[in-house]
Design a protein around this motif. Structure first.
Motif, mmCIF file in Angstrom:
data_model
loop_
_atom_site.group_PDB
_atom_site.id
_atom_site.type_symbol
_atom_site.label_atom_id
_atom_site.label_comp_id
_atom_site.label_asym_id
_atom_site.label_seq_id
_atom_site.Cartn_x
_atom_site.Cartn_y
_atom_site.Cartn_z
ATOM 1 N N TYR A 1 12.218 -4.807 -13.380
ATOM 2 C CA TYR A 1 12.442 -3.380 -13.143
ATOM 3 C C TYR A 1 11.504 -2.880 -12.055
ATOM 4 O O TYR A 1 10.416 -3.415 -11.850
ATOM 5 C CB TYR A 1 12.185 -2.584 -14.422
ATOM 6 C CG TYR A 1 12.995 -3.052 -15.597
ATOM 7 C CD1 TYR A 1 12.451 -3.931 -16.532
ATOM 8 C CD2 TYR A 1 14.305 -2.623 -15.793
ATOM 9 C CE1 TYR A 1 13.185 -4.370 -17.625
ATOM 10 C CE2 TYR A 1 15.045 -3.054 -16.885
ATOM 11 C CZ TYR A 1 14.481 -3.934 -17.788
ATOM 12 O OH TYR A 1 15.214 -4.370 -18.860
ATOM 13 N N LEU A 2 11.939 -1.820 -11.395
ATOM 14 C CA LEU A 2 11.068 -1.124 -10.460
ATOM 15 C C LEU A 2 11.194 0.366 -10.765
ATOM 16 O O LEU A 2 12.229 0.977 -10.478
ATOM 17 C CB LEU A 2 11.446 -1.402 -9.005
ATOM 18 C CG LEU A 2 10.492 -0.810 -7.969
ATOM 19 C CD1 LEU A 2 9.133 -1.519 -8.029
ATOM 20 C CD2 LEU A 2 11.081 -0.912 -6.558
ATOM 21 N N GLN A 3 10.164 0.907 -11.394
ATOM 22 C CA GLN A 3 10.116 2.342 -11.667
ATOM 23 C C GLN A 3 9.524 3.029 -10.450
ATOM 24 O O GLN A 3 8.399 2.719 -10.043
ATOM 25 C CB GLN A 3 9.258 2.614 -12.903
ATOM 26 C CG GLN A 3 9.106 4.083 -13.219
ATOM 27 C CD GLN A 3 10.406 4.737 -13.653
ATOM 28 O OE1 GLN A 3 11.169 4.174 -14.417
ATOM 29 N NE2 GLN A 3 10.662 5.934 -13.134
ATOM 30 N N MET A 4 10.278 3.941 -9.878
ATOM 31 C CA MET A 4 9.858 4.614 -8.654
ATOM 32 C C MET A 4 9.688 6.092 -8.949
ATOM 33 O O MET A 4 10.656 6.779 -9.301
ATOM 34 C CB MET A 4 10.897 4.402 -7.551
ATOM 35 C CG MET A 4 11.205 2.934 -7.290
ATOM 36 S SD MET A 4 12.325 2.694 -5.901
ATOM 37 C CE MET A 4 13.813 3.423 -6.557
ATOM 38 N N ASN A 5 8.466 6.563 -8.818
ATOM 39 C CA ASN A 5 8.143 7.972 -9.050
ATOM 40 C C ASN A 5 7.666 8.619 -7.761
ATOM 41 O O ASN A 5 7.294 7.926 -6.804
ATOM 42 C CB ASN A 5 7.065 8.108 -10.124
ATOM 43 C CG ASN A 5 7.502 7.546 -11.466
ATOM 44 O OD1 ASN A 5 8.672 7.598 -11.819
ATOM 45 N ND2 ASN A 5 6.539 7.027 -12.213
ATOM 46 N N SER A 6 7.643 9.928 -7.748
ATOM 47 C CA SER A 6 7.170 10.686 -6.580
ATOM 48 C C SER A 6 7.827 10.175 -5.301
ATOM 49 O O SER A 6 7.156 9.928 -4.290
ATOM 50 C CB SER A 6 5.650 10.589 -6.471
ATOM 51 O OG SER A 6 5.018 11.063 -7.643
ATOM 52 N N LEU A 7 9.115 10.026 -5.344
ATOM 53 C CA LEU A 7 9.836 9.458 -4.212
ATOM 54 C C LEU A 7 9.763 10.359 -2.993
ATOM 55 O O LEU A 7 9.750 11.596 -3.100
ATOM 56 C CB LEU A 7 11.288 9.198 -4.593
ATOM 57 C CG LEU A 7 11.493 7.930 -5.441
ATOM 58 C CD1 LEU A 7 12.833 7.975 -6.160
ATOM 59 C CD2 LEU A 7 11.390 6.696 -4.565
ATOM 60 N N ASP B 1 0.821 -1.209 0.000
ATOM 61 C CA ASP B 1 0.000 0.000 0.000
ATOM 62 C C ASP B 1 0.857 1.261 0.000
ATOM 63 O O ASP B 1 0.468 2.277 -0.574
ATOM 64 C CB ASP B 1 -0.924 -0.002 1.226
ATOM 65 C CG ASP B 1 -2.054 -1.008 1.101
ATOM 66 O OD1 ASP B 1 -2.660 -1.338 2.134
ATOM 67 O OD2 ASP B 1 -2.326 -1.474 -0.026
ATOM 68 N N SER B 2 2.009 1.198 0.620
ATOM 69 C CA SER B 2 2.851 2.384 0.770
ATOM 70 C C SER B 2 3.429 2.876 -0.560
ATOM 71 O O SER B 2 3.868 4.021 -0.659
ATOM 72 C CB SER B 2 3.992 2.101 1.748
ATOM 73 O OG SER B 2 4.769 1.005 1.293
ATOM 74 N N VAL B 3 3.448 2.024 -1.571
ATOM 75 C CA VAL B 3 4.031 2.413 -2.856
ATOM 76 C C VAL B 3 3.019 2.391 -3.992
ATOM 77 O O VAL B 3 3.351 2.797 -5.118
ATOM 78 C CB VAL B 3 5.238 1.526 -3.221
ATOM 79 C CG1 VAL B 3 6.262 1.514 -2.096
ATOM 80 C CG2 VAL B 3 4.806 0.107 -3.574
ATOM 81 N N LYS B 4 1.828 1.928 -3.713
ATOM 82 C CA LYS B 4 0.815 1.792 -4.758
ATOM 83 C C LYS B 4 0.538 3.161 -5.395
ATOM 84 O O LYS B 4 0.357 4.155 -4.693
ATOM 85 C CB LYS B 4 -0.460 1.205 -4.162
ATOM 86 C CG LYS B 4 -1.378 0.526 -5.149
ATOM 87 C CD LYS B 4 -2.518 -0.174 -4.420
ATOM 88 C CE LYS B 4 -2.036 -1.335 -3.594
ATOM 89 N NZ LYS B 4 -3.131 -2.073 -2.935
ATOM 90 N N GLY B 5 0.532 3.188 -6.719
ATOM 91 C CA GLY B 5 0.296 4.440 -7.429
ATOM 92 C C GLY B 5 1.552 5.230 -7.702
ATOM 93 O O GLY B 5 1.530 6.184 -8.494
#
Length: 120
Positions: free
Chosen positions: A80-86, A62-66
């Motif tokens: 891969y792990l694309q991480m946005n809005s870090l 839940d902490s990373v969803k979206g």
């Protein structure tokens, strides 16, 4: 045996993006699920996301969803792990892991980890 090597970590400002990669080698045809986990200083390792290697189904904490997206390239044996809005709270060592066919979500193989630091 499966070997996993992560790359792509680094330092980024809050609101920024990073993409982590994890290359698998060895008996990759036995992979059932590929997952990402993370461990922050003084905290236990926690689940981030996983992807079913044959069907492509994904699941997120839940902490990373979206904000985070997991994807896989079976031809390259890479996840891969694309991480946005870090956020600063995303700071951790990120590990990829693999579970084998017949083992469900029991992750038997782990990479060495890659550091992600998010500054405020």
């Amino acid at each position: 045996q499966v070997q996993l090597v992560e790359s792509g970590g680094g330092l980024v400002q809050a609101g920024g993006s990073l993409r982590l990669s994890c290359a698998a080698s060895g008996r990759t045809f036995t992979i059932y699920t590929m997952g990402w986990f993370r461990q922050a200083p003084g905290k236990e390792r926690e689940f981030v996301a996983h992807i079913n290697w044959s069907g492509g189904n994904t699941y997120y904490a839940d902490s990373v969803k979206g904000r985070f997206t997991i994807s896989g390239d079976t031809a390259k044996n890479t996840v891969y792990l694309q991480m946005n809005s870090l956020k600063p709270e995303d700071t951790a060592v990120y590990y990829c892991a693999a579970s084998m066919v017949g083992r469900g979500l029991q992750y038997d193989y782990w990479g060495q980890g890659t550091q992600v630091t998010v500054s405020s």
